[in-house]
Every structure is written in structure tokens, then in C-alpha cells.
Design a protein around this motif. Sequence first.
Motif, mmCIF file in Angstrom:
data_model
loop_
_atom_site.group_PDB
_atom_site.id
_atom_site.type_symbol
_atom_site.label_atom_id
_atom_site.label_comp_id
_atom_site.label_asym_id
_atom_site.label_seq_id
_atom_site.Cartn_x
_atom_site.Cartn_y
_atom_site.Cartn_z
ATOM 1 N N ASP A 82 -25.185 39.861 102.475
ATOM 2 C CA ASP A 82 -25.332 38.731 103.400
ATOM 3 C C ASP A 82 -24.112 37.948 103.680
ATOM 4 N N SER A 83 -22.783 38.579 103.424
ATOM 5 C CA SER A 83 -21.596 38.355 103.473
ATOM 6 C C SER A 83 -20.879 38.478 104.924
ATOM 7 N N THR A 84 -19.827 37.618 104.861
ATOM 8 C CA THR A 84 -18.788 37.958 106.082
ATOM 9 C C THR A 84 -18.027 38.933 105.663
ATOM 10 N N LEU A 85 -17.101 39.386 106.425
ATOM 11 C CA LEU A 85 -15.850 40.136 105.981
ATOM 12 C C LEU A 85 -15.202 39.807 104.827
ATOM 13 N N PHE A 86 -14.561 38.727 104.906
ATOM 14 C CA PHE A 86 -13.857 38.263 103.754
ATOM 15 C C PHE A 86 -14.487 38.119 102.504
ATOM 16 N N GLU A 87 -15.796 37.655 102.662
ATOM 17 C CA GLU A 87 -16.726 37.457 101.405
ATOM 18 C C GLU A 87 -16.915 38.725 100.987
ATOM 19 N N TRP A 88 -17.459 39.796 101.854
ATOM 20 C CA TRP A 88 -17.873 41.109 101.298
ATOM 21 C C TRP A 88 -16.551 41.671 100.505
ATOM 22 N N LEU A 89 -15.353 41.482 101.202
ATOM 23 C CA LEU A 89 -14.373 42.472 100.593
ATOM 24 C C LEU A 89 -14.044 41.782 99.378
ATOM 25 N N THR A 90 -13.973 40.278 99.163
ATOM 26 C CA THR A 90 -13.798 39.830 97.878
ATOM 27 C C THR A 90 -14.903 40.124 96.810
ATOM 28 N N GLU A 91 -16.056 40.468 97.163
ATOM 29 C CA GLU A 91 -16.983 41.063 96.239
ATOM 30 C C GLU A 91 -16.667 42.570 95.890
ATOM 31 N N LEU A 92 -16.221 43.239 96.874
ATOM 32 C CA LEU A 92 -16.347 44.812 96.671
ATOM 33 C C LEU A 92 -14.759 45.168 96.198
ATOM 34 N N TYR A 93 -13.740 44.686 96.469
ATOM 35 C CA TYR A 93 -12.548 44.930 96.028
ATOM 36 C C TYR A 93 -12.541 45.207 94.380
ATOM 37 N N PRO A 94 -12.929 44.371 93.555
ATOM 38 C CA PRO A 94 -12.946 44.566 92.129
ATOM 39 C C PRO A 94 -13.908 45.792 91.856
ATOM 40 N N VAL A 95 -14.845 46.053 92.485
ATOM 41 C CA VAL A 95 -15.580 47.161 92.188
ATOM 42 C C VAL A 95 -15.029 48.433 92.758
ATOM 43 N N TRP A 96 -14.338 48.496 93.790
ATOM 44 C CA TRP A 96 -13.455 49.528 94.392
ATOM 45 C C TRP A 96 -12.368 50.122 93.344
ATOM 46 N N ALA A 97 -11.610 48.856 92.654
ATOM 47 C CA ALA A 97 -10.708 48.996 91.576
ATOM 48 C C ALA A 97 -11.024 50.047 90.567
ATOM 49 N N GLY A 98 -12.228 50.436 90.370
ATOM 50 C CA GLY A 98 -12.919 51.648 89.466
ATOM 51 C C GLY A 98 -13.012 52.977 90.201
ATOM 52 N N ILE A 99 -12.759 53.077 91.212
ATOM 53 C CA ILE A 99 -13.078 54.468 91.711
ATOM 54 C C ILE A 99 -11.701 55.399 91.310
ATOM 55 N N ASP A 100 -11.983 56.701 91.239
ATOM 56 C CA ASP A 100 -11.180 57.836 90.631
ATOM 57 C C ASP A 100 -11.278 59.177 91.500
ATOM 58 N N GLU A 101 -10.617 60.178 91.344
ATOM 59 C CA GLU A 101 -10.821 61.209 92.168
ATOM 60 C C GLU A 101 -12.105 61.907 92.130
ATOM 61 N N LYS A 102 -12.843 61.798 91.044
ATOM 62 C CA LYS A 102 -14.233 62.516 90.907
ATOM 63 C C LYS A 102 -15.160 61.739 91.575
ATOM 64 N N ILE A 103 -15.218 60.325 91.287
ATOM 65 C CA ILE A 103 -16.039 59.459 92.122
ATOM 66 C C ILE A 103 -15.787 59.444 93.617
ATOM 67 N N VAL A 104 -14.560 59.697 94.072
ATOM 68 C CA VAL A 104 -14.251 59.691 95.536
ATOM 69 C C VAL A 104 -14.750 61.422 96.217
ATOM 70 N N HIS A 105 -14.442 62.143 95.523
ATOM 71 C CA HIS A 105 -14.999 63.499 95.927
ATOM 72 C C HIS A 105 -16.487 63.510 96.083
ATOM 73 N N THR A 106 -17.304 62.861 94.907
ATOM 74 C CA THR A 106 -18.568 62.888 95.019
ATOM 75 C C THR A 106 -19.045 61.974 96.193
ATOM 76 N N ALA A 107 -18.353 60.972 96.488
ATOM 77 C CA ALA A 107 -18.924 60.185 97.584
ATOM 78 C C ALA A 107 -18.718 60.691 98.876
ATOM 79 N N ALA A 108 -17.214 61.379 98.903
ATOM 80 C CA ALA A 108 -16.990 61.882 100.122
ATOM 81 C C ALA A 108 -17.907 63.119 100.599
ATOM 82 N N VAL A 109 -18.401 64.021 99.481
ATOM 83 C CA VAL A 109 -19.097 65.249 99.776
ATOM 84 C C VAL A 109 -20.609 64.619 100.414
#
Length: 454
Positions: A82-109
Motif C-alpha cells: 500500500d505504498s507510494t513509489l518512494f515508500e515502496w523503494l525505501t522498503e525494498l532496496y534493503p531487501v534487494w541488497a541481498g540478491i546474488d547471481e543464483k537468486i537472480v537466475h532463479t527469479a529470471a527463469v
Amino acid sequence: MRTIIENAAIATVDGSEGAGTEYRNGHVVVDRGVIEAVGDGPAPPGLDAQRYVDGTGCLVTPGFVNTHHHLYQWATRGYAQDSTLFEWLTELYPVWAGIDEKIVHTAAVAGLTRLASTGCTTAADHHYVIPRDGGDVFGATVEAARQVGIRLHGVRGSMDRGESAGGLPPDSIVETLDGALSGTAEAIDRFHDPSPGSFVRVAVGPCSPFSVSEDLMRKATELARDKGVRLHTHLAETLDEERQCLEEYGCTPAELADRLGWLGEDVWFAHGIHFSDDAVARLGATGTGVAHCPTSNSRLGAGIARVQDLVHAGVPVGLGVDGAASNEDGGLGIELRQAVYLARQKNGPHSATARDGLWLATRGGARVLGREAEIGSLEVGKQADLAVWRLTGMNHTGIADPVAALVFGALPPLALLLAGGRVIVEDDEVRTVSESDAATALAVASRVLAEKRS
């Protein structure tokens, strides 16, 4: 191998702005990855075919073109609901900081599999989160596209303005100016294939004016034009962005883009909601494209893009799914209806037709990506990227107009999806990868990412 499709309704989308030749009972012939024939009635006699498709009750369209996505976000659906774009980014950026190539490959598939299952044969993916210890996240996306088998326009994104410099992203996922430019150049050199019919192309994509420096925006244009590739970024998505741009730079996002050399036929913007009349005219005059993302814009309450005004001004416009963190459906099929309905909400019921929705998803998207000569319509000599939609079920029976059935009805099952003549989906099942295996791997990746954050 040659494929003959007969007895089907055909929407070639070979015209402009919602127009195109259509056949109530026609044929398409595919040979060696390109369209050999398309027309009314049965296929030309005497052709040997290794695959014959009886298209009775089906509609054949060009494969859909997705002009904006973030495939890595498939591991973070359901956040910041239920967030605006800037609120949404503020919540998600710290989560995305944990991605790696295995997670990215799995998500992309998973994300590409979902796109294919909804008729998409070409996808532009904007990957701008580059964690320092994440490995080869861009290469992981390229490999995923090769597995699923649809065309990828990989946008090597970047950010060099973290929290310590007044930006939104954590410093751990931003790069230095030199690092962003060298990493982007390396991605182009490794993966970009400019040849006709290629399945992997690379574009240059600093994330947005509020997460990158002016230097990076300027130097990105120099790099892209030196390498002969396209440019992509987010622009004019929210009024918050416009207010920040006015306060910081004394101009609108569109004026800033113009000042930094970010207009031209080799550029396309994601979202492009809040453009003035002058900006619309300037985009049209320069041939700058826009990826319209109706569902994501609605999820974030960002506004309704001026699609009809943009198209009438000569702006190339296509459809974008955007990342699954702001569009949990993740498919391209529903965007046709969403685009038409939002246009009607803005300008009335006569402002957009079912065929306008189909045109945006096919020929419009091909034009945005600079590939109108290769894909986006069913014409002899073009790449055999096509979808055969089955309209015989309860969800579509009784709708006499097959294009209206596709756009306004529930998304039909796919009898066949070809990309470059290769079967990607058959009998509504993705054939290149296991959907169940992709879902199982995605569940693990999503859980691992959430645990990293906690």
C-alpha cells in the motif's frame, strides 16, 4: 523446420496505430525461423511441413513485446502493498541488497516463464541493482533467457547515488561512476548481438535521475552511442519525482533528460506518466520512446500515462509489465486490457480500442526497442515470433470478434508460441523449462532473500 498454421483468424498488425490486415480464416507459414507466407484461406499448395497446426477456433497474433521489466523482483512479490513509489523503494532496496547471481537466475527463469505463458516473445529487462558481492547478476539473467528461449533486451543498469549522497538505495548496491561505466561496457562486449534476428541485445540504463548522478547520465549517453546500443531509464513516473527534480535541478524530469542528452530515437523511458504538452511534443519530435506500464502504475497509484497524446505526437509507445514487486501477476497478456481501460478512464470509451491494445503490445513495442523491421507484426521475411490463441472455451465462446475476445476476455490458453520458429509454449505448457521446477526454485530463493533481510 517448416510449420503451417491454417484455418485460423489472423491479426497481422501490419499497420500503424491500431490498424492492420486481418483474415477471418487464414494461414501462416514459418520456415527456418522466419515467416514465409501469411494470407487468406489455406496455405500455398505443395509445401512440405514438419508441423501442421489446425487453427480452427484460434487467433494468430505476433508475439508480444515487453518493453520494461525487472526480472530479479520475482523473488520479492507481495512487499509494500500500500505504498507510494518512494515508500515502496525505501522498503525494498534493503531487501534487494541481498540478491546474488543464483537468486537472480532463479527469479529470471520464473519471470521469463511467466511472460512466455502469456504470449511474450521479447522482453526488455532493466537490471540496476549490482550488490558488491552478488556475483554475475547480469549474466545470470542472460543465461535464464537462453534457457526459456525468448528474446532478451538486457538493460545493464546502474546507480551511483546511494543514501550517503542523498539517494534512496543503500550504499552497498551503488557503484562508483567508473565502476558503473566499465561494468556496462563489459556487459555490452560480452553479450550484445546486433545481428538481425538476434536473441540477446544490451542497452545502457542508469536507473533514474534520483538515484544516479548527472555525470553518470551524461557519460552513459556517450558510452551507448560509442557502442551503438540503446539507452533506457525511468522518467516522469510520479509527482514526487517531479517535485524533487524541480527542487534539485530547477526543471522537470523531461527537461533534465533533454539537458543531459537523453532524447533521441535510441532512447526509451519507463512509465512517462507526468509529461507536459511541451514534453510530449519534444518526445515526438525526437522519436524518444515510452514503455507504458499500466498495471504497475495502478498498483503504486502513480497516475495514468497520456498514451493517446504520445502516440498522436509520434512517440514510439509499447507496453511494459515492470517488476513483479509492483505487478505480482508478472504477465504481459493482461496489460493489453489494462492499457485500453486506463485510456478510457482518462479520455472516454472512444479513445482506445482492442486493436490499439494489441498494437501497443506488438508493433508498438517493437518500434520502442528499435526492432520494427524484424518483429512485432506477421509479415513475410520477419522473425517467426507468433502466438496462437485458442478461443474455443467458455471464456470466449460467443465473442464474434477474435481480437476483442483476446483483449477484453480472460487471457486465452496458448495453442502455440514460437520465438524465431522455436516452440516455447505448446498446448498451454511452457516446453523449454519445467514450470513446476521453476516455481519450487523461486519459493526457495524468495525465502532465502527474506531470511537475509531478517
